[in-house]
Design an enzyme around this catalytic site. Structure first.
Site, PDB file in Angstrom:
ATOM      1  N   HIS A 147       0.813  -1.215   0.000  1.00  0.00           N
ATOM      2  CA  HIS A 147       0.000   0.000   0.000  1.00  0.00           C
ATOM      3  C   HIS A 147       0.845   1.263   0.000  1.00  0.00           C
ATOM      4  O   HIS A 147       0.340   2.348  -0.279  1.00  0.00           O
ATOM      5  CB  HIS A 147      -0.993  -0.006   1.174  1.00  0.00           C
ATOM      6  CG  HIS A 147      -0.416   0.332   2.507  1.00  0.00           C
ATOM      7  ND1 HIS A 147      -0.040  -0.624   3.416  1.00  0.00           N
ATOM      8  CD2 HIS A 147      -0.162   1.522   3.100  1.00  0.00           C
ATOM      9  CE1 HIS A 147       0.418  -0.036   4.522  1.00  0.00           C
ATOM     10  NE2 HIS A 147       0.354   1.267   4.347  1.00  0.00           N
ATOM     11  N   ASP A 181      -0.082  -7.586   1.368  1.00  0.00           N
ATOM     12  CA  ASP A 181       0.398  -6.210   1.512  1.00  0.00           C
ATOM     13  C   ASP A 181       1.912  -6.193   1.634  1.00  0.00           C
ATOM     14  O   ASP A 181       2.486  -5.894   2.677  1.00  0.00           O
ATOM     15  CB  ASP A 181      -0.259  -5.553   2.726  1.00  0.00           C
ATOM     16  CG  ASP A 181      -0.035  -4.041   2.766  1.00  0.00           C
ATOM     17  OD1 ASP A 181       0.494  -3.497   1.773  1.00  0.00           O
ATOM     18  OD2 ASP A 181      -0.383  -3.422   3.792  1.00  0.00           O
ATOM     19  N   SER A 197       4.311   2.580   8.077  1.00  0.00           N
ATOM     20  CA  SER A 197       3.955   1.541   7.113  1.00  0.00           C
ATOM     21  C   SER A 197       5.156   1.048   6.322  1.00  0.00           C
ATOM     22  O   SER A 197       6.019   1.829   5.910  1.00  0.00           O
ATOM     23  CB  SER A 197       2.912   2.072   6.130  1.00  0.00           C
ATOM     24  OG  SER A 197       1.647   2.084   6.706  1.00  0.00           O
TER      25      SER A 197
END
Length: 259
Positions: free
Chosen positions: A73, A119, A205
């Site tokens: 992402h 992911d 992230s």
């Protein structure tokens, strides 16, 4: 960025925008650090800051002289020329080695949060670096396994502090999969901490979850998203992509991309 609202990055990609979470609203630096953590206690040669326009937006882990593992992402929809990296530094704005990016490979299973999973992405650097990469562990380990997370994401519970210059670390542990909300069992890691009000957040992230000890760290996870229904990052649990189950896919992509 640890995704608390789920599909911010994916929504940007679907709209045709560059998938750089937080950069547009973070002219002064990363949009959010590891909440409840503290300044890094050692140098992590494998720690990567992914950047656009000099601003950190996601983390990553150096796994060879020219490959980085991050979250899908973070980079889905981005072009290689739009991203630069800083590798092996304690600060996202100085030190380490700076590189460009020559290729981005997003796992084909990644479609967002529903269904979860996949992911993970690989970023190929435009030049080899001399920093020591981190080895991918054979397996994460059972619930209770001690781990550590690293990042330059939001560092206070009310998410108003902005990003720290110094890399943050937080000791964590693997939690039973059923404790996390909307987790892809067998492909993701449910993660918690004994430190109150502490967890990864926006800006973290793609960054590493590691196990072991100084000088012997192994990579087990890549920061993905929140693990509970509370929108606050520090509310409890987080979800990390289990990098160990993608070892074969990573090796295949590296082998097929040999210059």
């Amino acid at each position: 960025m640890l995704r608390k609202t789920g599909v911010l990055a994916v929504g940007l990609a679907a709209a045709g925008a560059m998938l750089i979470p937080g950069v547009a609203s973070a002219a002064g630096g990363p949009t959010p650090f590891v909440i409840g953590g503290h300044d890094a206690t050692e140098d992590y040669s494998f720690m990567v800051s992914l950047q656009q326009g000099g601003n950190h937006f996601c983390g990553g882990s150096l796994i060879s002289e020219n490959w980085v593992v991050t979250a899908a992402h973070c980079v889905k929809g981005a072009q290689p020329g739009e991203i630069r990296t800083r590798i092996g530094a304690r600060q996202h704005n100085s030190g380490g080695t700076e590189t460009g990016v020559s290729r981005i490979i997003v796992h084909p299973d990644f479609v967002g949060q529903n269904p979860p999973g996949g992911d993970i992405a690989l970023v190929r650097l435009d030049k080899p670096v001399t920093e020591k990469p981190i080895k991918i562990a054979q397996a994460v380990g059972d619930a209770g396994t001690a781990t550590r997370i690293l990042g330059w994401g939001e560092h206070c519970a009310d998410q108003t502090c902005g990003a720290p210059e110094i890399l943050q670390e937080l000791d964590t542990k693997v939690r039973p999969a059923e404790e996390c909300r909307n987790l892809a069992t067998g492909k993701e890691i449910c993660t918690g901490s004994d430190t109150p009000d502490a967890m990864g957040c926006y800006g973290d992230s793609g960054g590493p979850q590691i196990k072991g000890r100084p000088g012997e760290w192994e990579l087990v996870g890549a920061t993905s998203r929140d693990g509970d229904a509370d929108p606050k990052c520090a509310s409890g649990l987080g979800i990390w992509t289990d990098v160990t189950v993608y070892r074969d896919w990573i090796a295949e992509q590296q082998a097929s991309s040999v210059a």
